[in-house]
Design a protein around this motif. Structure first.
Motif, PDB file in Angstrom:
ATOM      1  N   LEU A 183       0.822  -1.206   0.000  1.00 54.95           N
ATOM      2  CA  LEU A 183       0.000   0.000   0.000  1.00 54.95           C
ATOM      3  C   LEU A 183       0.862   1.263   0.000  1.00 54.95           C
ATOM      4  O   LEU A 183       0.487   2.283  -0.576  1.00 54.95           O
ATOM      5  N   ARG A 184       2.021   1.190   0.654  1.00 55.76           N
ATOM      6  CA  ARG A 184       2.901   2.357   0.720  1.00 55.76           C
ATOM      7  C   ARG A 184       3.702   2.557  -0.555  1.00 55.76           C
ATOM      8  O   ARG A 184       4.223   3.641  -0.799  1.00 55.76           O
ATOM      9  N   LEU A 185       3.824   1.507  -1.345  1.00 57.59           N
ATOM     10  CA  LEU A 185       4.722   1.549  -2.492  1.00 57.59           C
ATOM     11  C   LEU A 185       4.348   2.672  -3.454  1.00 57.59           C
ATOM     12  O   LEU A 185       5.208   3.420  -3.925  1.00 57.59           O
ATOM     13  N   ARG A 186       3.064   2.805  -3.759  1.00 62.11           N
ATOM     14  CA  ARG A 186       2.634   3.863  -4.683  1.00 62.11           C
ATOM     15  C   ARG A 186       2.912   5.248  -4.094  1.00 62.11           C
ATOM     16  O   ARG A 186       3.378   6.152  -4.802  1.00 62.11           O
ATOM     17  N   LEU A 187       2.645   5.437  -2.809  1.00 62.08           N
ATOM     18  CA  LEU A 187       2.871   6.741  -2.184  1.00 62.08           C
ATOM     19  C   LEU A 187       4.348   7.114  -2.188  1.00 62.08           C
ATOM     20  O   LEU A 187       4.717   8.268  -2.439  1.00 62.08           O
ATOM     21  N   VAL A 188       5.202   6.130  -1.920  1.00 63.46           N
ATOM     22  CA  VAL A 188       6.640   6.393  -1.914  1.00 63.46           C
ATOM     23  C   VAL A 188       7.113   6.795  -3.308  1.00 63.46           C
ATOM     24  O   VAL A 188       7.919   7.723  -3.470  1.00 63.46           O
ATOM     25  N   CYS A 189       6.613   6.105  -4.345  1.00 58.90           N
ATOM     26  CA  CYS A 189       7.016   6.451  -5.714  1.00 58.90           C
ATOM     27  C   CYS A 189       6.481   7.818  -6.127  1.00 58.90           C
ATOM     28  O   CYS A 189       7.138   8.542  -6.886  1.00 58.90           O
ATOM     29  N   ASP A 190       5.310   8.177  -5.642  1.00 57.39           N
ATOM     30  CA  ASP A 190       4.807   9.528  -5.906  1.00 57.39           C
ATOM     31  C   ASP A 190       5.759  10.577  -5.335  1.00 57.39           C
ATOM     32  O   ASP A 190       6.016  11.615  -5.962  1.00 57.39           O
ATOM     33  N   ALA A 191       6.281  10.306  -4.147  1.00 54.86           N
ATOM     34  CA  ALA A 191       7.231  11.244  -3.543  1.00 54.86           C
ATOM     35  C   ALA A 191       8.527  11.311  -4.352  1.00 54.86           C
ATOM     36  O   ALA A 191       9.125  12.385  -4.510  1.00 54.86           O
ATOM     37  N   VAL A 192       8.975  10.167  -4.886  1.00 53.51           N
ATOM     38  CA  VAL A 192      10.184  10.162  -5.724  1.00 53.51           C
ATOM     39  C   VAL A 192       9.976  11.043  -6.951  1.00 53.51           C
ATOM     40  O   VAL A 192      10.851  11.833  -7.327  1.00 53.51           O
ATOM     41  N   LEU A 193       8.810  10.927  -7.585  1.00 58.38           N
ATOM     42  CA  LEU A 193       8.535  11.732  -8.767  1.00 58.38           C
ATOM     43  C   LEU A 193       8.396  13.208  -8.409  1.00 58.38           C
ATOM     44  O   LEU A 193       8.892  14.078  -9.130  1.00 58.38           O
ATOM     45  N   ALA A 194       7.709  13.494  -7.297  1.00 52.54           N
ATOM     46  CA  ALA A 194       7.456  14.891  -6.934  1.00 52.54           C
ATOM     47  C   ALA A 194       8.739  15.634  -6.612  1.00 52.54           C
ATOM     48  O   ALA A 194       8.862  16.835  -6.879  1.00 52.54           O
ATOM     49  N   ALA A 235      13.553  12.448  -7.554  1.00 49.85           N
ATOM     50  CA  ALA A 235      14.469  11.410  -7.053  1.00 49.85           C
ATOM     51  C   ALA A 235      15.483  11.967  -6.062  1.00 49.85           C
ATOM     52  O   ALA A 235      16.686  11.692  -6.154  1.00 49.85           O
ATOM     53  N   ALA A 236      14.989  12.730  -5.087  1.00 49.98           N
ATOM     54  CA  ALA A 236      15.868  13.214  -4.021  1.00 49.98           C
ATOM     55  C   ALA A 236      16.397  12.030  -3.220  1.00 49.98           C
ATOM     56  O   ALA A 236      15.729  10.995  -3.109  1.00 49.98           O
ATOM     57  N   PRO A 237      17.598  12.127  -2.636  1.00 53.55           N
ATOM     58  CA  PRO A 237      18.194  10.981  -1.933  1.00 53.55           C
ATOM     59  C   PRO A 237      17.305  10.398  -0.833  1.00 53.55           C
ATOM     60  O   PRO A 237      17.242   9.173  -0.674  1.00 53.55           O
ATOM     61  N   ASP A 238      16.621  11.267  -0.048  1.00 51.12           N
ATOM     62  CA  ASP A 238      15.801  10.729   1.036  1.00 51.12           C
ATOM     63  C   ASP A 238      14.593   9.956   0.500  1.00 51.12           C
ATOM     64  O   ASP A 238      14.169   8.960   1.092  1.00 51.12           O
ATOM     65  N   THR A 239      14.032  10.372  -0.653  1.00 53.26           N
ATOM     66  CA  THR A 239      12.911   9.624  -1.228  1.00 53.26           C
ATOM     67  C   THR A 239      13.368   8.270  -1.772  1.00 53.26           C
ATOM     68  O   THR A 239      12.641   7.274  -1.655  1.00 53.26           O
ATOM     69  N   LEU A 240      14.552   8.229  -2.351  1.00 52.74           N
ATOM     70  CA  LEU A 240      15.075   6.945  -2.833  1.00 52.74           C
ATOM     71  C   LEU A 240      15.384   6.012  -1.673  1.00 52.74           C
ATOM     72  O   LEU A 240      15.215   4.786  -1.790  1.00 52.74           O
ATOM     73  N   SER A 277      13.805   2.306  -1.073  1.00 57.45           N
ATOM     74  CA  SER A 277      14.589   1.102  -0.785  1.00 57.45           C
ATOM     75  C   SER A 277      14.040   0.370   0.437  1.00 57.45           C
ATOM     76  O   SER A 277      13.934  -0.863   0.449  1.00 57.45           O
ATOM     77  N   THR A 278      13.655   1.117   1.471  1.00 55.19           N
ATOM     78  CA  THR A 278      13.088   0.505   2.674  1.00 55.19           C
ATOM     79  C   THR A 278      11.756  -0.180   2.369  1.00 55.19           C
ATOM     80  O   THR A 278      11.487  -1.297   2.824  1.00 55.19           O
TER      81      THR A 278
END
Length: 713
Positions: free
Chosen positions: A244-255, A258-263, A267-268
């Motif tokens: 369930l979190r996977l989509r939200l985390v990828c949204d943050a990567v795109l927004a 690809a900032a280091p903390d989002t990547l 990974s987690t």
């Protein structure tokens, strides 16, 4: 620059560079080897860069890749002290040198690269190539089969097609992975920065990687939240599922680009998803396997791996580090793209866990057929004697059924039903059939080879093989020692009651002739029967896996009809007994009908097929001998038939045992390099203690492992 019309191609593409221009170029960039074909071919290639049309540009990229892959190196063309590189890297270095010294050519190549990246999309390449396309095993298999048989429509606007056009051979992935990331990064810095308003290739590819990451997240989350996956990971709460979190985390990567903390968060989350997949896999080891579920779990694993690879490319610094990750991603894409075109690879990968589970269940059954003590050895003989008695009755009934005036199919069906009923009766009475042992004991043997440290496996094998050998001999002794006299008693009793033989003289002679070892197909049919014996054990293991996976014993224990008729305790006992007996029932019924129907199926295709089961063959020979009389038993043809029965038993055992052992060893990933040490240890034990392979130990107190008496065959 405006591209010329197709009817008016650029003069350079028609005329080409003159010999003087080629020589001048070679002298400038290869003064030490002006005749090197790599330099001349590169100049002609760079003079022919197309200025319009995506297909023409893709063809040029294909030609450039072919030039790069030529085996003639471009080494030490200027400086003799240049470090020696591979042919591909030496040509890359030449390309970099030319791009640095020829601004006009560099501009043309830059426009081409920009146009190719702008006109081609990489979403399919990064999010689909090398990953299963369907939602299940059968869907994916049919899709691959269609792609293999039907021509694929062209898709020039997709980078996925360009990858396979450039690298059509599976081995090309290794060549691609070996390229120098430093040289590629330098070349990209020269031709990868287009001037406005032309698009920047790196930005276009980065956007495709971002889109692929989001698409993979959506697809993987849907697979991970499926009902059968959730049911097999009960320790993970629905709202706490990492899928369930996977989509939200990828949204943050795109927004946040690809900032280091989002990547790091991605990974987690991917690691947490892997833990859920591992939990489901462990549950499969306990509760049965579905091919489709195994397929989807494999798809989740590979999607997670792809997401991590994309994240590494996005998070790497520009230049050599990013190209190093990009090369690893492209090489993996290429390997999987070629592997995932094969239906055989799909079947091999996804059926492997199912095969292992079936073999494990057969191995558990095989433990009951392996004796340790003298008492267990004698129990095996007595149990096999009961099996021989039932087999004698089935042999006599088989001759009666074969004489009925029915269509061949219905005769074969009735004979198969006779075999199946006999095998099931042997199971229900707790008797043993020797030919049922090899397939299941081979799985047990593979389990001993495939588990534990090497020293432990070797010791277990040396102790287990003599037990298997003497247990098999005990079963053969019990079966064959009873079926022959029992069948002879039937023949003699029938003749005493009716006044004529159980078989007519012609039928008896035909039976004896059919068992001759080289004047008939006995040896071939015996090997075929060994295959059928192995198939029946696979069918039994598959049926047990199906019953466990569908939780049929639990459903039976809680069904209202058994509970009303038998009570709660009786329904529970019925469910337990059903689960215990289902493998034997499936294998016995399958074997019975295989033995009965294979001859008629062979006749349908014009093949003279038959079966030779050693216990039935000896019973048939005994009935023939009883009908022919005592004098006929000492004739050469009858003695040859007796030898044919012995060879039948050997082939039944060898073929079924070898097939079962081979499948079990592959399913358990037993390394083939360990075969020789194991064989040497067993032969050493045979020389030192040959008696242990034939008879149980005299001192029963030395036995460590005791097993229950053998149940069903």
């Amino acid at each position: 620059m405006t591209a010329p019309a197709p009817s008016q191609p650029p003069p350079s593409r028609v005329i080409g560079p003159s010999a003087r221009e080629v020589d001048a170029f070679c002298v400038q960039y290869a003064p030490r080897a002006p005749g090197n074909p790599a330099v001349r071919d590169l100049y002609r290639l760079l003079c022919d860069v197309p200025e319009g049309g995506l297909e023409a540009r893709l063809e040029w990229v294909e030609r450039w890749t072919a030039w790069l892959r030529e085996r003639i190196p471009a080494h030490a063309l200027v400086d003799p002290a240049e470090p020696e590189l591979s042919p591909a890297d030496s040509r890359l270095r030449l390309m970099v040198r030319v791009m640095e010294g020829e601004p006009g050519m560099r501009a043309a190549v830059t426009r081409l690269v920009s146009a190719v990246c702008d006109g081609s999309r990489g979403l399919k390449l990064f999010a689909q190539v090398g990953l299963p396309a369907g939602q299940g095993f059968l869907s994916e298999a049919s899709d691959r089969l269609a792609r293999a048989l039907l021509p694929a429509p062209p898709e020039p606007n997709k980078l996925s097609e360009l990858l396979l056009r450039l690298f059509p051979v599976p081995g090309d992935a290794d060549w691609l992975a070996a390229l120098s990331p430093a040289l590629l990064a330098k070349l990209a810095s020269l031709v990868g920065d287009a001037r406005p308003p032309e698009p920047v290739p790196a930005a276009r590819v980065r956007a495709d990687l971002m889109d692929a990451l989001l698409l993979l997240a959506v697809q993987t989350a849907a697979l991970g939240m499926a009902e059968d996956v959730r049911e097999r990971s009960p320790e993970t709460a629905f709202r706490g599922s990492p899928f369930l979190r996977l989509r939200l985390v990828c949204d943050a990567v795109l927004a946040r680009d690809a900032a280091p903390d989002t990547l790091k968060d991605l990974s987690t989350c991917v690691a947490d998803c892997r833990q859920v997949v591992g939990s489901v896999s462990r549950h499969l080891e306990e509760a049965g396997v579905s091919v489709d579920l195994v397929y989807r779990l494999e798809r989740i694993r590979r999607s997670l791996e792809r997401m991590e690879a994309i994240a590494r490319v996005l998070g790497a610094p520009r230049g050599e580090p990013r190209w190093r990750e990009a090369l690893a991603l492209l090489a993996d894409l290429l390997r999987r793209a070629h592997a995932d075109r094969s239906v055989r690879e799909l079947v091999k990968r996804n059926v492997r866990m199912l095969a292992r589970k079936i073999i494990e269940r057969a191995g558990h059954s095989g433990e009951h057929y392996i004796t340790s003590t003298r008492a267990e050895f004698h129990d095996m003989v007595h149990s096999a004697a009961g099996g021989g008695l039932v087999t004698a009755g089935a042999v006599a009934l088989k001759f009666v059924l074969s004489g009925l005036t029915l269509a061949p199919f219905f005769v074969a069906l009735s004979v198969g039903l006779n075999y199946a009923v006999a095998f099931v009766l042997i199971q229900l009475l707790g008797f043993t059939l020797a030919t049922k042992q090899p397939s299941v004991t081979a799985a047990t043997l593979a389990g001993a080879v495939g588990e534990g440290a090497r020293g432990e496996r070797l010791a277990s094998l040396v102790e287990l093989i003599p037990r298997i050998t003497r247990s098999q001999l005990a079963a053969f002794a019990g079966n064959l020692g009873v079926v022959a006299p029992a069948a002879l008693a039937v023949a003699v009793g029938y003749q005493w009651v009716t006044g004529h033989g159980f078989l007519t003289p012609a039928k008896a002679q035909a039976t004896v002739a059919s068992l001759h070892p080289w004047k008939s197909g006995t040896l071939v049919f015996a090997a075929l029967t060994g295959v059928l014996l192995w198939l029946s054990s696979v069918a039994g293991g598959w049926l047990e896996n199906f019953v466990v996976y569908r939780r049929l014993p639990e459903a039976l224990a809680h069904h209202r009809v058994p509970r009303r008729l038998l009570g709660d305790a009786g329904a529970a006992r019925l469910a337990s007994g059903f689960q215990h007996a289902v493998s034997g029932l499936g294998g016995n019924v399958t074997l019975g009908f295989l033995l009965g129907l294979v001859p008629v199926l062979g006749g349908f295709f014009g093949l003279a097929l038959d079966v030779r089961h050693v216990t039935f063959a000896l019973g048939q020979l005994a009935l023939a001998g009883g009908s022919l009389g005592a004098d006929a038993v000492l004739r050469p043809d009858f003695l040859a038939a007796l030898a044919g029965v012995a060879l039948t038993g050997l082939l039944n055992f060898a073929v079924s045992f070898s097939l079962a052992l081979g499948v079990a060893v592959r399913a358990r990933d037993v390394p083939t390099r360990e075969a020789l040490p194991f064989l040497r240890a067993v032969l050493t034990h045979l020389v030192k203690e040959p008696r242990s392979f034939l008879l149980p130990p005299r001192d029963t107190s030395s036995d460590v492992l005791r097993v229950s008496p053998p149940p069903a065959p």
